[in-house]
Design a protein around this motif. Structure first.
Motif, PDB file in Angstrom:
ATOM      1  N   ILE A   1       0.232  -1.237   0.049  1.00 17.69           N
ATOM      2  CA  ILE A   1      -0.013   0.175  -0.218  1.00 17.69           C
ATOM      3  C   ILE A   1       1.091   1.155  -0.051  1.00 17.69           C
ATOM      4  CG2 ILE A   1      -1.527   1.167   1.558  1.00 17.69           C
ATOM      5  CD1 ILE A   1      -2.871  -1.300   2.027  1.00 17.69           C
ATOM      6  N   HIS A   2       0.554   2.004  -1.109  1.00 18.96           N
ATOM      7  CA  HIS A   2       1.304   3.073  -1.062  1.00 18.96           C
ATOM      8  C   HIS A   2       0.855   4.757  -0.156  1.00 18.96           C
ATOM      9  CE1 HIS A   2       3.815   2.310  -4.978  1.00 18.96           C
ATOM     10  NE2 HIS A   2       3.113   1.180  -4.788  1.00 18.96           N
ATOM     11  N   THR A   3       0.764   5.196   0.580  1.00 14.39           N
ATOM     12  CA  THR A   3       1.284   6.083   1.214  1.00 14.39           C
ATOM     13  C   THR A   3       1.460   7.429   1.446  1.00 14.39           C
ATOM     14  OG1 THR A   3       2.874   5.446   2.748  1.00 14.39           O
ATOM     15  CG2 THR A   3       1.038   4.222   3.660  1.00 14.39           C
ATOM     16  N   PHE A   4       0.256   8.287   1.475  1.00 14.26           N
ATOM     17  CA  PHE A   4       0.928   9.096   1.379  1.00 14.26           C
ATOM     18  C   PHE A   4       2.162  10.310   2.344  1.00 14.26           C
ATOM     19  CE2 PHE A   4       0.893  13.380   3.556  1.00 14.26           C
ATOM     20  CZ  PHE A   4       0.183  14.679   2.451  1.00 14.26           C
ATOM     21  N   PRO A   5       2.710  11.249   1.476  1.00 13.97           N
ATOM     22  CA  PRO A   5       2.671  11.422   0.269  1.00 13.97           C
ATOM     23  C   PRO A   5       2.922  11.106  -0.994  1.00 13.97           C
ATOM     24  CG  PRO A   5       4.858  12.580   1.384  1.00 13.97           C
ATOM     25  CD  PRO A   5       3.879  11.368   1.810  1.00 13.97           C
TER      26      PRO A   5
ATOM     27  N   GLN B   1      -5.636  -5.484   5.317  1.00 12.79           N
ATOM     28  CA  GLN B   1      -5.767  -4.463   6.907  1.00 12.79           C
ATOM     29  C   GLN B   1      -7.073  -4.250   7.300  1.00 12.79           C
ATOM     30  OE1 GLN B   1      -2.467  -2.907   7.080  1.00 12.79           O
ATOM     31  NE2 GLN B   1      -1.559  -4.554   6.095  1.00 12.79           N
ATOM     32  N   LYS B   2      -7.780  -5.114   7.046  1.00 13.89           N
ATOM     33  CA  LYS B   2      -8.777  -4.376   7.738  1.00 13.89           C
ATOM     34  C   LYS B   2      -9.381  -3.620   7.371  1.00 13.89           C
ATOM     35  CE  LYS B   2      -8.525  -7.733  11.200  1.00 13.89           C
ATOM     36  NZ  LYS B   2      -7.625  -8.240  10.891  1.00 13.89           N
ATOM     37  N   GLY B   3      -9.194  -3.184   6.422  1.00 14.52           N
ATOM     38  CA  GLY B   3      -9.733  -1.852   5.594  1.00 14.52           C
ATOM     39  C   GLY B   3     -11.419  -2.236   5.030  1.00 14.52           C
ATOM     40  N   VAL B   4     -12.006  -1.243   4.591  1.00 12.94           N
ATOM     41  CA  VAL B   4     -13.378  -1.418   3.935  1.00 12.94           C
ATOM     42  C   VAL B   4     -13.767  -0.784   2.895  1.00 12.94           C
ATOM     43  CG1 VAL B   4     -14.874  -0.824   6.458  1.00 12.94           C
ATOM     44  CG2 VAL B   4     -14.145   1.271   4.985  1.00 12.94           C
ATOM     45  N   GLY B   5     -12.691  -0.305   1.925  1.00 14.15           N
ATOM     46  CA  GLY B   5     -11.932  -0.172   0.694  1.00 14.15           C
ATOM     47  C   GLY B   5     -10.690  -0.033   0.548  1.00 14.15           C
ATOM     48  N   LEU B   6     -10.652   0.095  -1.037  1.00 14.88           N
ATOM     49  CA  LEU B   6      -8.965   0.106  -2.020  1.00 14.88           C
ATOM     50  C   LEU B   6      -9.482   0.530  -2.579  1.00 14.88           C
ATOM     51  CD1 LEU B   6      -6.394  -0.131  -0.586  1.00 14.88           C
ATOM     52  CD2 LEU B   6      -6.574  -1.751  -1.401  1.00 14.88           C
ATOM     53  N   ALA B   7      -8.613   2.059  -3.332  1.00 16.38           N
ATOM     54  CA  ALA B   7      -8.318   2.223  -5.033  1.00 16.38           C
ATOM     55  C   ALA B   7      -7.451   1.583  -5.807  1.00 16.38           C
ATOM     56  CB  ALA B   7      -8.910   3.391  -4.978  1.00 16.38           C
ATOM     57  N   ALA B   8      -7.171   1.582  -6.649  1.00 17.76           N
ATOM     58  CA  ALA B   8      -5.752   0.639  -7.851  1.00 17.76           C
ATOM     59  C   ALA B   8      -5.262   1.781  -6.982  1.00 17.76           C
ATOM     60  CB  ALA B   8      -6.223   0.821  -9.399  1.00 17.76           C
ATOM     61  N   PRO B   9      -5.091   3.299  -7.406  1.00 21.79           N
ATOM     62  CA  PRO B   9      -3.651   4.199  -6.721  1.00 21.79           C
ATOM     63  C   PRO B   9      -3.213   3.454  -5.771  1.00 21.79           C
ATOM     64  CG  PRO B   9      -5.609   5.777  -8.124  1.00 21.79           C
ATOM     65  CD  PRO B   9      -6.146   3.972  -7.649  1.00 21.79           C
TER      66      PRO B   9
ATOM     67  N   GLY C   1     -19.002  12.060   8.862  1.00 22.16           N
ATOM     68  CA  GLY C   1     -18.534  10.989   9.697  1.00 22.16           C
ATOM     69  C   GLY C   1     -16.918  11.123  10.289  1.00 22.16           C
ATOM     70  N   GLU C   2     -16.573  10.617  11.189  1.00 21.89           N
ATOM     71  CA  GLU C   2     -14.945  10.423  10.940  1.00 21.89           C
ATOM     72  C   GLU C   2     -14.739   9.013  10.094  1.00 21.89           C
ATOM     73  OE1 GLU C   2     -12.317   9.008  15.018  1.00 21.89           O
ATOM     74  OE2 GLU C   2     -12.993  10.585  15.109  1.00 21.89           O
ATOM     75  N   GLU C   3     -13.479   9.623   9.637  1.00 21.02           N
ATOM     76  CA  GLU C   3     -12.917   8.977   7.880  1.00 21.02           C
ATOM     77  C   GLU C   3     -11.090   8.887   8.598  1.00 21.02           C
ATOM     78  OE1 GLU C   3     -13.516   9.910   3.473  1.00 21.02           O
ATOM     79  OE2 GLU C   3     -15.396  10.353   4.699  1.00 21.02           O
ATOM     80  N   GLY C   4     -10.882   7.713   7.993  1.00 20.16           N
ATOM     81  CA  GLY C   4      -9.581   7.468   7.964  1.00 20.16           C
ATOM     82  C   GLY C   4      -9.266   6.246   6.183  1.00 20.16           C
ATOM     83  N   CYS C   5      -7.416   6.663   6.034  1.00 20.30           N
ATOM     84  CA  CYS C   5      -7.318   5.374   4.828  1.00 20.30           C
ATOM     85  C   CYS C   5      -6.604   5.268   5.146  1.00 20.30           C
ATOM     86  CB  CYS C   5      -7.444   6.976   4.304  1.00 20.30           C
ATOM     87  SG  CYS C   5      -5.957   6.630   2.386  1.00 20.30           S
ATOM     88  N   LEU C   6      -6.216   3.764   4.220  1.00 22.07           N
ATOM     89  CA  LEU C   6      -5.321   3.053   3.783  1.00 22.07           C
ATOM     90  C   LEU C   6      -3.836   3.827   3.786  1.00 22.07           C
ATOM     91  CD1 LEU C   6      -6.171  -0.496   3.569  1.00 22.07           C
ATOM     92  CD2 LEU C   6      -6.476   0.353   5.409  1.00 22.07           C
TER      93      LEU C   6
END
Ligand SMILES: [Zn+2]
Length: 177
Positions: free
Chosen positions: A5-9, A41-49, A88-93
């Protein structure tokens, strides 16, 4: 296969993703890998980028694998209608460990192709609508921290910088200001 998983930035997260032209075996493999990576990663969504692939492909499962029939594989998805409002509260992998309230539409209509190449259309509300909007933002190079007030965004970026310096973030790149 679990992908990195690529992370910010990371700059791949800022590129506009390209439409899928052929739903072939590579796309099936991408979807399967993205699903495995999201569940891992127990995520609820993932986008290809987020796995470094700049294509318009998204996986969403608001139960994170608890009820596999809720799993959505969306190719070239588009929001065709939106209404109402929710916060609502949001997070991101790709921005691990950071959470902020984000304002979104409460209900959206989505058009996409499924892995069989059929066009599908559905309505989503509440948390699913939030997940759809978050993942489709990724296809435009937009992150949830772009949708919070600038002063909060500065705080989150400073926090990430400090975490990177402490080796507590998962990337060795410098955070751009
Ligand atoms: Zn995200």
């Amino acid at each position: 296969m679990i992908r990195k998983i690529h992370t910010f930035p990371d700059s791949v997260l800022r590129k506009k993703a390209q439409p899928v032209e052929n739903i072939d075996v590579d796309i099936s493999e991408l979807l399967n890998d993205m699903t495995e990576t999201m569940y891992n990663q127990k995520g609820v969504g993932l986008a290809a980028p987020q796995v470094g692939v700049s294509l318009r492909v998204v996986v969403i499962d608001t139960t994170s694998g608890e009820q596999p029939d809720t799993l959505l594989h969306l190719i070239n998805p588009e929001i065709t209608a939106a209404e109402g409002e929710q916060t609502g509260e949001e997070g991101c992998l790709s921005i691990p460990g950071e959470y902020e309230p984000v304002r979104r539409y409460n209900r959206v209509t989505v058009k996409a192709f499924n892995p069989a190449g059929e066009e599908i259309e559905f309505e989503a509300e509440g948390f699913l609508a939030r997940a759809v909007q978050h993942e489709l933002d990724h296809l435009e190079g937009v992150l949830f921290i772009d949708r919070i007030p600038p002063y909060k965004r500065d705080i989150v970026k400073k926090h990430i910088k400090r975490r990177i310096a402490d080796g507590d973030y998962g990337t060795i790149e410098d955070v751009q200001s």
